[in-house]
Design an enzyme around this catalytic site. Sequence first.
Site, mmCIF file in Angstrom:
data_model
loop_
_atom_site.group_PDB
_atom_site.id
_atom_site.type_symbol
_atom_site.label_atom_id
_atom_site.label_comp_id
_atom_site.label_asym_id
_atom_site.label_seq_id
_atom_site.Cartn_x
_atom_site.Cartn_y
_atom_site.Cartn_z
ATOM 1 N N ASP A 29 0.854 -1.174 0.000
ATOM 2 C CA ASP A 29 0.000 0.000 0.000
ATOM 3 C C ASP A 29 0.896 1.232 0.000
ATOM 4 O O ASP A 29 2.086 1.144 0.302
ATOM 5 C CB ASP A 29 -0.883 -0.021 1.246
ATOM 6 C CG ASP A 29 -2.007 0.988 1.181
ATOM 7 O OD1 ASP A 29 -2.275 1.511 0.088
ATOM 8 O OD2 ASP A 29 -2.630 1.256 2.230
ATOM 9 N N LYS A 41 -11.562 28.506 -0.133
ATOM 10 C CA LYS A 41 -10.521 27.571 -0.588
ATOM 11 C C LYS A 41 -11.199 26.375 -1.226
ATOM 12 O O LYS A 41 -12.334 26.018 -0.882
ATOM 13 C CB LYS A 41 -9.617 27.127 0.566
ATOM 14 C CG LYS A 41 -10.226 26.157 1.574
ATOM 15 C CD LYS A 41 -9.178 25.673 2.554
ATOM 16 C CE LYS A 41 -9.674 24.514 3.410
ATOM 17 N NZ LYS A 41 -10.757 24.823 4.310
#
Length: 928
Positions: free
Chosen positions: A331, A465
């Site tokens: 992973d 944002k």
Amino acid sequence: MSVTEKKAQYATDSPDEVLKDLNTTATGLSEAEAKKRLTQYGDNTITKAQGESRFKAFIKNFTSLMAILLWVSGFVAIFSGTLELGIAIWLVDIINGLFSYWQQFQAKKATDSLMAMLPTYTQVYRDGKLEQKNATELVPGDVFMLQAGNSIPVDARLIEATSMQVDQSALTGESVPESKFVKYDPGEGQFAESNLIYAGTTIGAGTGKAVAIATGMHTEFGKIAALTQQQKKAKSPLAIELDHLTRQISIIAIGIGIAFFVASIFFVHYPVAKAFIFALGMIVAFIPEGLLPTVSLSLAQGVTRMAKKHALVKDLNSVETLGETTVICSDKTGTLTQNQMTVNHVWTRSKEYIVTGQGYVNNGHIELAGQKVDPAKEPELNRLISVSALNNDTQVQQDKDNGKPKILGTPTEAALIILAQKAGYDLAAANKETPRVKEFSFDSDRKRMSTVHQINDSTLAVCVKGSLSDIVHQCDTIQVDGKIRPITDDDRRAIDVANTKYAKLGLRSLAAAYREIPAESDQQKQLDNLTIEEAENHLTFVGLTVMADPPRPEIYDAVKKCHEANIKIIMVTGDSSLTAKSIAVKIGLTSDKARVVTGTELEAMSEAELQDALKGEIIFARVAPEQKYKIVSTLQKNGEIVASTGDGVNDAPALKKADIGVAMGVTGTDVAKDAADMILTDDNFASIVAAIEEGRTVYSNLQKFLTYILTSNVPEAVPSALFLFSGGLIPLPMTVMQILTVDLGTDMLPALGLGSERAEPGIMQQPPRAKNAHLMNKSVVWKAFLWYGLISSAVSTFAYFFVNVQNGWPSIALAASGQVYSRATTMVLGAIVFSQIANALNCRTKTASVMQVGLFSNRRVWYGIVFEVILFAFLTMTPGVQELFNTTVLQGSDWLFLFAIPIPIFLIEQLRKWIDRRRLGITSKAVA
């Protein structure tokens, strides 16, 4: 309708329709109804598959093929008239079985202590009141509250949500949190529905209210756990190899027994019964009684050393399997990377800044052209930091106990908080001076979040944002060099070029903008009437914050070691293709030419296509749980020994299927840990590499042990062969009891010492051993039987005739009994013992000089050497024992002869190794 179909329906239904279908209300169930449903659906727990009983696990340690061979050997020894020997062999078997079981029991205890359970308590509505309930008591229809930091205990449908962000990496492997809200949006990929939340995931930010739609094993978490539990773990390569070795040794021992049986009848004219007992003694002599204890000790010591390197092994045999690993499916998030999103660049229209320091710790600063800057003197930078910090719902707290950061919120917002800290921005003061008076939460349509702040009595400021493409279109102006001017097409192109550059590097850009609004006299009314469209229009663009989850500092060296060891690393992640490849190339995992295969592409590939693709450089991105399993199983069909890492529920099937499943101890779910063979207590890929080195060392040590014990079988057999093939003219130079003294007495402790030898230099520069390679290979046979064994045979035979020459041979016949005969057999025994002293030292390395690894570095071998000398002296000097073992007190010249034996044998072997290194061109730093 199945549970899965129901969930799909609930996602598209309105909250009222969901509540009606579940026969519940917005204020939850009654306590009586909840108890009724608890009886119907069962506890909200993940049921573990019924493992083997303790008794069965205990008995397994006494029923391996080698253990059975020892049980039989004990019977044979007793049948041949040596009761003490038979009991001794059985004791070896019993002690080894108890030791192996104890090690496995301790490993299981340590593993169980690491298992992280689902959240213990949840705020649930019962009888219209909000109560704190054990999460195991939740049932379908329960309505419960959630806030930042909470783990989600069930699969549920949101009925209220405010600025909610959910970390679903345990299910998807995707490191970026998902936004969740009441309105339905199918999203992209599995578990992406906007209004469904899943057990085992975590609330990163915001608050919400949800109704449980599935609990326990009916959750997605539970389904994957059930899939994992259905798989049966295959026999480990070491267990298979030990069975193969047992068969080899059994064939050799029985073959020699038959040969000696026939020879004793035809050459010495023994009666059949006597010949049979003699042959049985030889069979027992050729069985390595110390093999199982040495294997268990080597594995146990490997487990201990690995635990110190943050790798907890649950099954002893898994240690050696690590050494065979040819492919690691890893992973990305938290394993190869730090799982700490970090801002590394800040871009404005006029300047690009570099941000130093990694992770959620304020240990860096902001630079421009290599020089530290003061954000207060940089208008755009200061504005961008202010917008990012004010428009933020996350807190970063430093744990007082371990100093590690604790995030209450999302990784992205945490990165912005750390950026503000590095800039010296006082967020507490800013929030006090410019309080938030309204907010517009993030949603997937707008892909932005806005907060409104009061600057003073006459001015409000909107901080925005979010996604660049969705913010830049809302901007009319741009701030450059401290001034605000209209935004131009050139500005937009420059912004797009910068964003594209960062995207190609696998970095994530977040745009920041703001707008000032004149405050009206009735400010509260103004705020109540302020819409998203009005607030987020006519914005001033400020810049980009650019971030990534940085690689672990030690990962570069770990990846290099894997490549040197011919171990292939394949990244298998739920993250995007661009991010996955960027990290893979950056840390040296693959070259830039590596093929990136998405989950969608993988789904369309045939098995043959996947097998072919796996032979080259490849990265997998956006993969689903069953696809990880498919990758691992296909690699195994390609003949690979696969180690697979993971932390989430989605990783569990692949962890169970892999030859070695490696779960994360810190971030891993209990399902992943339960499926794995090894747990990393620091979630660090580098710990896997250290564990592989230990695995290789264990296998190497087993071969050293095997070489050592087989070596003594040759000088044990040669005297008996001289007796047989001389037709009895040469009296038996060594009795069966003396042979067994070597096998079960003097050889045992030095052999166990070899099992604890540390890794030789260069062991990680060798390729993994071939899958069809065996412990007793050509090298072991050559060294044991044709090199060390023949040298020891020559020395022991010389010792026999050395005594007889001193007593008049060949003028008089060789003594077949009496003091001379006892002294001659004692010298043969002593010569083998002292030859084995040199052989123990020589077996410590395969090609390296013993001086290089340290002549006295393995104390266990030296303790064994001292023990065998003392034992030999005891056998020769103790009345009563002398008669049993046909030994006698030796003369001073005999002792000088014996003590001189190890020196030339040791030096000859060191010379051979030196010649071997020269021939192979092996340097002292790369010796193996």
